[in-house]
Design a protein around this motif. Structure first.
Motif, PDB file in Angstrom:
ATOM      1  N   LYS A 243       0.566  -1.268   0.353  1.00 34.59           N
ATOM      2  CA  LYS A 243       0.069  -0.203  -0.004  1.00 34.59           C
ATOM      3  C   LYS A 243       1.160   1.190  -0.288  1.00 34.59           C
ATOM      4  O   LYS A 243       0.414   2.142  -0.616  1.00 34.59           O
ATOM      5  CB  LYS A 243      -0.476  -0.187   1.279  1.00 34.59           C
ATOM      6  N   GLU A 245       4.145   1.545  -1.222  1.00 34.83           N
ATOM      7  CA  GLU A 245       4.648   1.612  -2.735  1.00 34.83           C
ATOM      8  C   GLU A 245       3.045   2.030  -3.033  1.00 34.83           C
ATOM      9  O   GLU A 245       3.726   2.988  -4.433  1.00 34.83           O
ATOM     10  CB  GLU A 245       5.230   0.027  -2.981  1.00 34.83           C
ATOM     11  N   GLU A 246       2.342   1.737  -3.404  1.00 35.50           N
ATOM     12  CA  GLU A 246       0.278   1.963  -3.915  1.00 35.50           C
ATOM     13  C   GLU A 246       0.949   4.110  -4.215  1.00 35.50           C
ATOM     14  O   GLU A 246       0.435   4.643  -4.789  1.00 35.50           O
ATOM     15  CB  GLU A 246      -0.019   1.779  -3.502  1.00 35.50           C
ATOM     16  N   LEU A 247       0.915   4.210  -2.664  1.00 35.11           N
ATOM     17  CA  LEU A 247       0.498   6.029  -2.711  1.00 35.11           C
ATOM     18  C   LEU A 247       2.110   6.803  -2.866  1.00 35.11           C
ATOM     19  O   LEU A 247       1.809   7.476  -2.681  1.00 35.11           O
ATOM     20  CB  LEU A 247       0.066   5.597  -1.084  1.00 35.11           C
ATOM     21  N   GLY A 248       3.306   5.815  -3.349  1.00 35.59           N
ATOM     22  CA  GLY A 248       4.212   6.871  -3.456  1.00 35.59           C
ATOM     23  C   GLY A 248       4.984   7.159  -2.251  1.00 35.59           C
ATOM     24  O   GLY A 248       5.228   8.083  -1.821  1.00 35.59           O
ATOM     25  N   LEU A 249       5.118   6.494  -0.744  1.00 37.07           N
ATOM     26  CA  LEU A 249       6.255   6.854  -0.621  1.00 37.07           C
ATOM     27  C   LEU A 249       7.504   6.700  -0.464  1.00 37.07           C
ATOM     28  O   LEU A 249       8.598   7.970  -0.193  1.00 37.07           O
ATOM     29  CB  LEU A 249       5.740   5.493   0.629  1.00 37.07           C
ATOM     30  N   ARG A 250       8.234   6.166  -1.351  1.00 38.52           N
ATOM     31  CA  ARG A 250       8.969   6.359  -1.258  1.00 38.52           C
ATOM     32  C   ARG A 250       9.737   7.404  -2.520  1.00 38.52           C
ATOM     33  O   ARG A 250      10.559   8.622  -1.912  1.00 38.52           O
ATOM     34  CB  ARG A 250      10.112   5.258  -2.156  1.00 38.52           C
ATOM     35  N   ASN A 251       8.534   7.713  -3.350  1.00 36.41           N
ATOM     36  CA  ASN A 251       9.176   8.967  -4.542  1.00 36.41           C
ATOM     37  C   ASN A 251       8.434  10.506  -3.621  1.00 36.41           C
ATOM     38  O   ASN A 251       9.366  11.385  -4.132  1.00 36.41           O
ATOM     39  CB  ASN A 251       7.763   8.665  -5.634  1.00 36.41           C
ATOM     40  N   ALA A 252       7.300  10.467  -1.962  1.00 40.18           N
ATOM     41  CA  ALA A 252       8.150  12.007  -1.837  1.00 40.18           C
ATOM     42  C   ALA A 252       8.412  12.275  -1.131  1.00 40.18           C
ATOM     43  O   ALA A 252       9.274  13.222  -1.120  1.00 40.18           O
ATOM     44  CB  ALA A 252       6.033  11.467  -0.832  1.00 40.18           C
ATOM     45  N   THR A 255      11.221  13.221  -3.408  1.00 44.11           N
ATOM     46  CA  THR A 255      10.964  14.075  -3.844  1.00 44.11           C
ATOM     47  C   THR A 255      11.109  15.623  -2.749  1.00 44.11           C
ATOM     48  O   THR A 255      11.873  16.724  -3.336  1.00 44.11           O
ATOM     49  CB  THR A 255       9.558  14.268  -4.466  1.00 44.11           C
TER      50      THR A 255
END
Length: 270
Positions: A243, A245-252, A255
């Motif tokens: 979940k 990964e789906e919500l973009g934790l790493r990218n957030a 960034t």
């Protein structure tokens, strides 16, 4: 016990955290530390909390210290250095704690060769768990740099880095406690939503983060390997990881952290 006298010009959150860390580690006695601040109220707080000498006169700090910490906001650096410049000479060692204030700027502010170590600690200095980066200019001798590093290691870990990495340091450790506090707060909010008391939720979340960080430092295993060890097939942890990964934790995180580093670089250029 070290015989150096240490002065602090500016004692906000960071300056106070460093003083607290130094005294807690017993590397220096309170009689060896003097601090200045803009208001008498701040001086009264420092004197009451730490028992150190205080003054409203920044030049007094320079005259009575071997090592001077400049722990003021970046926009104040030029005016503070202009104030203390005539009292400064090459017997003094300055430690500059500010984002966006390069060695070139510091040299231009002083207008003469001065021994300066740029430093970027973080506020966990107050609990002796800081992560600090140090970068000296060309006039700092090896033994002087070691003295400064010993001070910073008295309240956490400290590494010497090239100046080109200081903006990166600000993103990954200088500012990052704020990101971690947000993460802990969000974990606690979820626990409260599922029925746990607020105080208990903060304890569980904070200890989990602390323990996980300690595992990375002490085992030297890759964080991904440690994560995999918690994720059982078809289990609860992998469901949460999927979940995130789906919500973009790493990218957030990537960034946001690079945004922090970019803001520091912009300060360097201004």
């Amino acid at each position: 016990m070290n015989k150096n006298k240490i002065g602090f010009i500016g004692c906000g959150n960071m300056g106070s955290a460093i003083i607290s860390g130094i005294l807690s580690s017993k590397l220096y006695d309170k009689e060896q530390i003097i601090a200045s601040a803009h208001t008498k109220a701040t001086l009264d707080r420092l004197s009451s909390a730490y028992g150190i000498s205080v003054t409203l006169d920044n030049t007094e700090i320079v005259k009575n210290s071997d090592i001077v910490f400049l722990a003021v906001k970046p926009f104040l650096y030029q005016s503070i250095i202009e104030e203390i410049r005539d009292s400064s000479d090459d017997t003094k060692l300055f430690v500059a704690i500010a984002a966006g204030i390069s060695h070139t700027k510091l040299h231009n502010f002083f207008g003469k060769p001065m021994k300066i170590v740029r430093a970027m600690p973080n506020t966990p200095a107050q609990v002796l768990e800081a992560m600090s980066a140090l970068t000296p200019n060309e006039w700092v001798k090896a033994e002087e740099l070691k003295t400064v590093q010993t001070i910073f290691e008295s309240f956490g870990k400290a590494e010497v880095v090239p100046e080109s990495l200081m903006d990166t340091v600000i993103g990954v450790s200088g500012s990052s406690p704020a990101y971690v506090y947000m993460f802990i707060e969000a974990m606690a909010d979820a626990a409260v939503a599922d029925g746990m008391s607020r105080n208990m939720a903060y304890t569980f979340a904070a200890q989990a983060v602390y323990g996980a960080a300690k595992m990375v430092l002490e085992t030297k295993q890759h964080p991904g390997e440690l994560k995999d060890a918690v994720c059982s097939p078809a289990g609860t942890t992998i469901a949460a990881v999927a979940k995130l990964e789906e919500l973009g934790l790493r990218n957030a995180i990537i960034t946001a952290q690079r945004c922090c580093t970019a803001a520091s670089k912009e300060m360097e250029r201004s």
